[in-house]
Write a protein that holds these residues in place. Structure first.
Motif, PDB file in Angstrom:
ATOM      1  N   ASP A   1      29.034 -20.788 -11.552  1.00 29.85           N
ATOM      2  CA  ASP A   1      27.531 -19.893 -11.069  1.00 29.85           C
ATOM      3  C   ASP A   1      27.703 -18.354 -12.012  1.00 29.85           C
ATOM      4  N   ASP A   2      26.295 -18.463 -11.924  1.00 29.76           N
ATOM      5  CA  ASP A   2      26.101 -16.778 -13.295  1.00 29.76           C
ATOM      6  C   ASP A   2      27.086 -16.311 -12.525  1.00 29.76           C
ATOM      7  N   ALA A   3      26.937 -15.403 -11.469  1.00 24.65           N
ATOM      8  CA  ALA A   3      27.453 -14.719 -10.889  1.00 24.65           C
ATOM      9  C   ALA A   3      29.740 -14.433 -11.667  1.00 24.65           C
ATOM     10  N   ALA A   4      30.000 -15.383 -11.736  1.00 26.15           N
ATOM     11  CA  ALA A   4      31.377 -15.719 -12.124  1.00 26.15           C
ATOM     12  C   ALA A   4      30.694 -15.371 -13.290  1.00 26.15           C
ATOM     13  N   LEU A   5      30.266 -16.600 -14.141  1.00 28.08           N
ATOM     14  CA  LEU A   5      30.103 -16.310 -15.735  1.00 28.08           C
ATOM     15  C   LEU A   5      30.505 -14.908 -15.864  1.00 28.08           C
ATOM     16  N   VAL A   6      29.748 -13.903 -15.223  1.00 30.09           N
ATOM     17  CA  VAL A   6      29.332 -12.786 -15.852  1.00 30.09           C
ATOM     18  C   VAL A   6      30.613 -11.648 -15.366  1.00 30.09           C
TER      19      VAL A   6
ATOM     20  N   ALA B   1      32.969 -18.201 -21.238  1.00 29.26           N
ATOM     21  CA  ALA B   1      31.777 -17.323 -20.086  1.00 29.26           C
ATOM     22  C   ALA B   1      31.374 -17.547 -21.118  1.00 29.26           C
ATOM     23  N   PHE B   2      31.458 -16.727 -22.368  1.00 28.12           N
ATOM     24  CA  PHE B   2      29.793 -15.698 -23.073  1.00 28.12           C
ATOM     25  C   PHE B   2      29.279 -17.561 -22.997  1.00 28.12           C
ATOM     26  N   ALA B   3      29.457 -18.747 -24.309  1.00 28.31           N
ATOM     27  CA  ALA B   3      29.361 -20.118 -24.637  1.00 28.31           C
ATOM     28  C   ALA B   3      28.736 -20.524 -23.249  1.00 28.31           C
ATOM     29  N   GLN B   4      29.855 -20.668 -22.376  1.00 31.15           N
ATOM     30  CA  GLN B   4      29.035 -20.978 -21.431  1.00 31.15           C
ATOM     31  C   GLN B   4      27.689 -20.810 -20.848  1.00 31.15           C
ATOM     32  N   ILE B   5      26.981 -19.515 -20.883  1.00 31.62           N
ATOM     33  CA  ILE B   5      26.343 -18.216 -20.956  1.00 31.62           C
ATOM     34  C   ILE B   5      24.901 -18.642 -21.977  1.00 31.62           C
ATOM     35  N   TYR B   6      25.236 -18.466 -22.824  1.00 30.43           N
ATOM     36  CA  TYR B   6      24.869 -19.327 -23.769  1.00 30.43           C
ATOM     37  C   TYR B   6      23.994 -20.226 -23.348  1.00 30.43           C
ATOM     38  N   GLU B   7      24.913 -21.340 -23.654  1.00 28.82           N
ATOM     39  CA  GLU B   7      24.355 -22.984 -23.426  1.00 28.82           C
ATOM     40  C   GLU B   7      23.211 -23.281 -22.409  1.00 28.82           C
ATOM     41  N   ARG B   8      23.502 -22.408 -21.285  1.00 24.64           N
ATOM     42  CA  ARG B   8      22.836 -22.782 -20.114  1.00 24.64           C
ATOM     43  C   ARG B   8      21.287 -21.958 -19.492  1.00 24.64           C
ATOM     44  N   HIS B   9      21.262 -20.521 -20.640  1.00 20.39           N
ATOM     45  CA  HIS B   9      20.014 -19.375 -20.692  1.00 20.39           C
ATOM     46  C   HIS B   9      19.394 -19.897 -21.938  1.00 20.39           C
ATOM     47  N   TRP B  10      20.013 -20.448 -22.551  1.00 16.69           N
ATOM     48  CA  TRP B  10      18.882 -20.004 -24.252  1.00 16.69           C
ATOM     49  C   TRP B  10      17.976 -20.241 -24.173  1.00 16.69           C
ATOM     50  N   TRP B  11      18.154 -22.116 -23.436  1.00 11.16           N
ATOM     51  CA  TRP B  11      16.360 -22.533 -24.499  1.00 11.16           C
ATOM     52  C   TRP B  11      15.684 -21.949 -23.318  1.00 11.16           C
ATOM     53  N   PRO B  12      15.752 -21.842 -22.413  1.00 10.92           N
ATOM     54  CA  PRO B  12      14.590 -21.527 -21.546  1.00 10.92           C
ATOM     55  C   PRO B  12      13.986 -19.884 -21.876  1.00 10.92           C
ATOM     56  N   LEU B  13      14.660 -19.217 -22.589  1.00 13.11           N
ATOM     57  CA  LEU B  13      14.730 -17.559 -23.142  1.00 13.11           C
ATOM     58  C   LEU B  13      13.423 -18.043 -24.505  1.00 13.11           C
ATOM     59  N   PHE B  14      14.419 -19.094 -25.305  1.00 14.17           N
ATOM     60  CA  PHE B  14      13.587 -19.456 -26.463  1.00 14.17           C
ATOM     61  C   PHE B  14      11.927 -19.926 -26.261  1.00 14.17           C
ATOM     62  N   GLN B  15      11.514 -21.110 -25.146  1.00 12.51           N
ATOM     63  CA  GLN B  15      11.129 -21.505 -24.835  1.00 12.51           C
ATOM     64  C   GLN B  15       9.823 -19.893 -24.917  1.00 12.51           C
ATOM     65  N   LEU B  16      10.188 -19.378 -23.509  1.00 10.25           N
ATOM     66  CA  LEU B  16       9.841 -18.203 -23.241  1.00 10.25           C
ATOM     67  C   LEU B  16       9.375 -16.949 -24.668  1.00 10.25           C
TER      68      LEU B  16
ATOM     69  N   GLN C   1      22.983  -8.367 -11.925  1.00  2.88           N
ATOM     70  CA  GLN C   1      23.095  -7.998 -10.662  1.00  2.88           C
ATOM     71  C   GLN C   1      22.527  -9.951 -10.601  1.00  2.88           C
ATOM     72  N   HIS C   2      21.364 -10.048 -11.092  1.00  2.00           N
ATOM     73  CA  HIS C   2      21.078 -11.641 -11.928  1.00  2.00           C
ATOM     74  C   HIS C   2      20.756 -11.615 -12.656  1.00  2.00           C
ATOM     75  N   LEU C   3      22.016 -12.935 -13.817  1.00  3.90           N
ATOM     76  CA  LEU C   3      21.830 -12.800 -14.539  1.00  3.90           C
ATOM     77  C   LEU C   3      20.275 -13.491 -15.285  1.00  3.90           C
ATOM     78  N   GLN C   4      19.671 -14.030 -14.697  1.00  2.00           N
ATOM     79  CA  GLN C   4      18.744 -14.978 -14.940  1.00  2.00           C
ATOM     80  C   GLN C   4      17.831 -13.977 -14.357  1.00  2.00           C
ATOM     81  N   HIS C   5      17.427 -13.041 -14.127  1.00  2.00           N
ATOM     82  CA  HIS C   5      16.534 -12.421 -14.126  1.00  2.00           C
ATOM     83  C   HIS C   5      16.729 -11.113 -15.429  1.00  2.00           C
TER      84      HIS C   5
END
Length: 207
Positions: A21-26, A36-51, A83-87
């Protein structure tokens, strides 16, 4: 919208990281774990880019914003208190989007209050950011008013005093108090007009 050509790190053990989960990756990121950084990047870059792309209308600028965010995330990995990576990531992108839109606007509209903006908490929304921005713009605009006009406006709008009460407190006539209020409202309406147009435009494309 197709995905931009971001580059990520490929590694067989990333399948293991994908189950975290995100907490473990952080937590792993804070200990310099590149996978862990690569996984955070892969998991979140596309929604952030779309936003970012949706609000800015530019894939190139959105890509720059997201890349810069992840660059900072890595270089300051030991400093972040997340505390909450996505937020956290979405709030960071929103701040960068607002800064980018500001840079496009006439510089004089924002120079008076640019330094007054406070960082939003990780769970902030576009509306909360806009409210804080408007508060900063209002305070900056008030500093441009003459002293008596500013004081009359403060007593009327912030302390909710009536015209007669203000007149007694400042030893002014009621007509003078009304003049200062009218003057303040007219000047604030002009100075905040461009700001409000910008923020309404930003919130209008937030969905």
């Amino acid at each position: 919208m197709s995905r931009p050509a971001f580059t990520t790190v490929a590694h067989p053990t990333q399948q293991v990281y994908a189950s975290w989960d995100d907490a473990a990756l952080v937590q792993a990121l804070r200990h310099d774990d590149t996978l862990a950084f690569a996984q955070i990047y892969e998991r979140h870059w596309w929604p952030l880019f779309q936003l970012a792309a949706r609000k800015l209308g530019s894939r190139e600028v959105a890509e720059e914003i997201v890349q810069d965010l992840f660059t900072v995330l890595w270089h300051k990995r030991a400093e972040h208190q997340i505390q909450h990576l996505q937020h956290y990531l979405h709030a960071a992108v929103r701040h960068r989007v607002i800064d980018c839109i500001k840079a496009r606007a006439p510089r004089e509209t924002y120079v008076a209050y640019h330094g007054a903006r406070l960082m939003q908490p990780d769970h902030c929304t576009e509306e909360e950011v806009a409210a804080d921005e408007l508060s900063g713009a209002l305070q900056a605009s008030l500093t441009q008013l003459p002293r008596h006009t500013r004081e009359v406006f403060r007593l009327s709008r912030f302390e909710h005093q009536s015209v007669p009460e203000i007149a007694v407190r400042l030893n002014l006539s009621r007509k003078t108090v009304e003049y200062h209020l009218t003057r303040a409202l007219r000047q604030l309406r002009v100075s905040l007009k461009d700001f409000l147009v910008l923020m309404l435009a930003l919130l209008g494309v937030a969905g």
